[in-house]
Enzyme design. Structure first.
Site, short mmCIF file in Angstrom:
data_model
loop_
_atom_site.label_atom_id
_atom_site.label_comp_id
_atom_site.label_asym_id
_atom_site.label_seq_id
_atom_site.Cartn_x
_atom_site.Cartn_y
_atom_site.Cartn_z
N HIS A 12 -1.80 16.37 -30.34
CA HIS A 12 -1.69 14.99 -30.08
C HIS A 12 -1.46 13.97 -31.28
O HIS A 12 -1.68 12.89 -31.21
CB HIS A 12 -2.43 14.25 -29.01
CG HIS A 12 -3.91 14.15 -29.50
ND1 HIS A 12 -5.27 14.18 -28.88
CD2 HIS A 12 -4.46 13.97 -30.79
CE1 HIS A 12 -6.15 13.93 -29.36
NE2 HIS A 12 -5.77 13.86 -30.80
N HIS A 59 -9.16 7.24 -29.20
CA HIS A 59 -9.41 7.11 -30.60
C HIS A 59 -9.68 5.62 -31.19
O HIS A 59 -9.10 5.12 -31.90
CB HIS A 59 -8.26 7.62 -31.42
CG HIS A 59 -8.06 9.13 -31.30
ND1 HIS A 59 -7.28 9.43 -30.07
CD2 HIS A 59 -7.93 10.09 -31.92
CE1 HIS A 59 -7.08 10.72 -30.24
NE2 HIS A 59 -7.50 11.06 -31.21
N HIS A 193 -8.40 20.18 -37.98
CA HIS A 193 -8.12 19.18 -38.99
C HIS A 193 -8.97 18.27 -39.26
O HIS A 193 -10.18 18.11 -38.40
CB HIS A 193 -6.97 18.28 -38.37
CG HIS A 193 -6.86 17.57 -37.10
ND1 HIS A 193 -7.22 18.23 -35.97
CD2 HIS A 193 -6.91 16.30 -36.86
CE1 HIS A 193 -7.59 17.11 -34.81
NE2 HIS A 193 -6.96 16.06 -35.37
N GLU A 240 -11.95 18.34 -31.60
CA GLU A 240 -10.93 17.86 -30.40
C GLU A 240 -10.84 19.37 -29.43
O GLU A 240 -10.48 19.02 -28.51
CB GLU A 240 -9.74 17.23 -30.69
CG GLU A 240 -9.90 15.93 -31.18
CD GLU A 240 -8.63 15.29 -31.68
OE1 GLU A 240 -8.83 13.87 -31.99
OE2 GLU A 240 -7.74 15.85 -31.99
C1 DHB Z 1 -3.98 13.11 -36.82
C2 DHB Z 1 -4.61 14.02 -35.99
C3 DHB Z 1 -5.25 13.42 -34.94
O1 DHB Z 1 -5.50 14.39 -33.83
C4 DHB Z 1 -5.34 12.15 -34.73
O2 DHB Z 1 -6.04 11.66 -33.43
C5 DHB Z 1 -4.63 11.29 -35.27
C6 DHB Z 1 -3.95 11.89 -36.66
C7 DHB Z 1 -3.24 13.54 -38.05
O3 DHB Z 1 -3.17 14.93 -38.37
O4 DHB Z 1 -2.64 12.69 -38.73
FE FE Z 2 -6.90 12.99 -32.25
#
Ligand code: DHB
Ligand code: FE
Length: 286
Positions: A12, A59, A193, A240
Site C-alpha cells: 500500500h 499510519h 521494508h 505489516e
Molecule cells: C512506504 C511504505 C509503506 O508501507 C508506507 O506505509 C509508507 C511508505 C514506502 O516504501 O515509501
Molecule cells: Fe505502510
C-alpha cells in the site's frame, strides 16, 4: 447467503497513489508493479464483489501514538479519506457495509476478541491506495468496506498468531452472515521494508519469497514467528505482513492462488500482489 469470492493481498505504498495521480502506470519504474493488477482487474470484473473486508494498519491518521487500539473494526456507513502527510490527493469517501460490520463485531466480541469499535473513522493510504489499484478510476467506488485495523506501529504489537486467529474469526462471521453480498477480503501492507533507523532501506527477498510461498497453503508457518522476529526478518514496517496473515485467515481454509507479482523496489518497499479464490468458488469448480 453471502459468499466470500476471494482474497487480494497487496502493498500500500503511498508513492503508488502519487503515480496513479500522475498517470504513470506505464512508466518503466512503475509498470512492473501495476502489471501485477491485470489479472486482479479481470477477476474482479468477473466476480463483481459488493463488499471488501479490509485488514490494514493506520499510519497516524485515525489513531495516533496517544491512543492505539491493538485491533479496531469500523462500524460507519461512510469512511472519509484524508492525507496524513504524503501529499496525496484526497480520494472520494468509501461507503461502509455497516450491518456486516456490526455482525463481525458481535461475532468477534463473542469469540473474546477485545476489539475497539469505531462508528467514525478516517482511512489513510493503506485503504485508498489498494482501492485505487483494484478499481482504477471507478467513481463512485463499486464496493462498500469493512475496515479492520491492526496495530503495526506502536509496540507491543499483536502476535502474528493472534492476527491469524482474528482473521479466522472474521471468516467465521462472514460464513454465518445471512446477507446476499459477494465479499472479497483484502490485506494491505508489506512486504519487507524499513523506513527509518540504521537499517533504513532494508529488504529481505528470501523472507518475502517464504511469505509468498506459505501465505496460501500454510499461513501458520509465517504466524509462528513473534512480531519482533518478523521486524528482524522483514523490517520495522515489513511487519505489516501481519495484515496479510489476518486477511488470509478470513479467506477460510481452502484457497487457490490465481496470480502473484513481486517487484523490488517500489519506493523503499519490496512490493507484492497476490490473488486467491476461496472455498465456495473452489468447490463449485471441482
Ligand atoms: C512506504 C511504505 C509503506 O508501507 C508506507 O506505509 C509508507 C511508505 C514506502 O516504501 O515509501
Ligand atoms: Fe505502510
Amino acid at each position: 447467503m453471502a459468499k466470500i469470492v476471494g482474497g487480494i493481498l497487496t502493498s500500500h505504498v503511498p508513492a503508488i497513489g502519487g503515480a496513479i495521480a500522475r498517470g504513470q502506470q506505464n512508466d518503466p519504474y512503475w509498470k512492473p508493479f501495476f502489471d501485477g493488477f491485470k489479472p486482479v482487474h479481470k477477476w474482479l470484473a468477473a466476480q463483481q464483489p459488493d463488499v471488501a473486508v479490509m485488514f490494514y494498519n493506520d499510519h497516524g491518521l485515525n489513531f495516533f501514538l496517544d491512543k492505539m487500539p491493538t485491533f479496531a473494526v469500523g462500524a460507519a456507513d461512510l469512511y472519509r479519506n484524508a492525507d496524513e502527510g504524503w501529499g496525496l490527493p484526497v480520494m472520494q469517501a468509501v461507503g461502509g457495509a455497516q450491518a456486516l460490520s456490526w455482525h463481525i463485531i458481535e461475532h468477534l466480541v463473542g469469540a473474546e476478541f477485545d476489539i475497539t469499535t469505531c462508528q467514525s473513522m478516517l482511512v489513510d493510504h493503506a485503504v485508498m491506495v489498494p482501492i485505487q489499484l483494484c478499481w482504477p478510476g471507478a467513481q463512485p467506488w463499486p464496493v462498500k468496506i469493512v475496515p479492520i485495523v491492526i496495530n503495526t506501529v506502536q509496540h507491543p504489537l499483536p502476535s502474528p498468531a493472534r492476527c491469524l486467529a482474528l482473521g479466522r474469526a472474521v471468516g467465521e462471521a462472514l460464513a454465518s452472515w445471512q446477507g446476499a453480498e459477494r465479499i472479497v477480503v483484502l490485506g494491505t501492507g508489506g512486504l519487507s521494508h524499513q523506513l527509518d533507523g540504521e537499517r533504513a532501506g532494508f529488504i529481505n527477498a528470501d523472507y518475502d519469497r517464504f511469505c509468498l510461498d506459505q501465505i496460501g497453503p500454510n499461513p501458520d508457518a509465517i504466524a509462528k514467528d513473534s512480531a519482533l522476529d518478523i521486524v528482524e526478518l522483514a523490517g520495522t514496517q515489513g511487519v505489516e505482513v501481519i495484515n496479510w496473515i489476518a486477511a488470509r485467515g478470513a479467506m477460510g481454509a481452502d484457497v487457490r492462488e490465481l496470480s502473484r507479482n513481486y517487484h523490488i523496489p517500489i519506493s523503499n518497499t519490496a512490493a507484492a500482489t497476490m490473488l486467491f479464490e476461496t472455498g465456495s468458488s473452489l468447490r463449485a469448480a471441482a
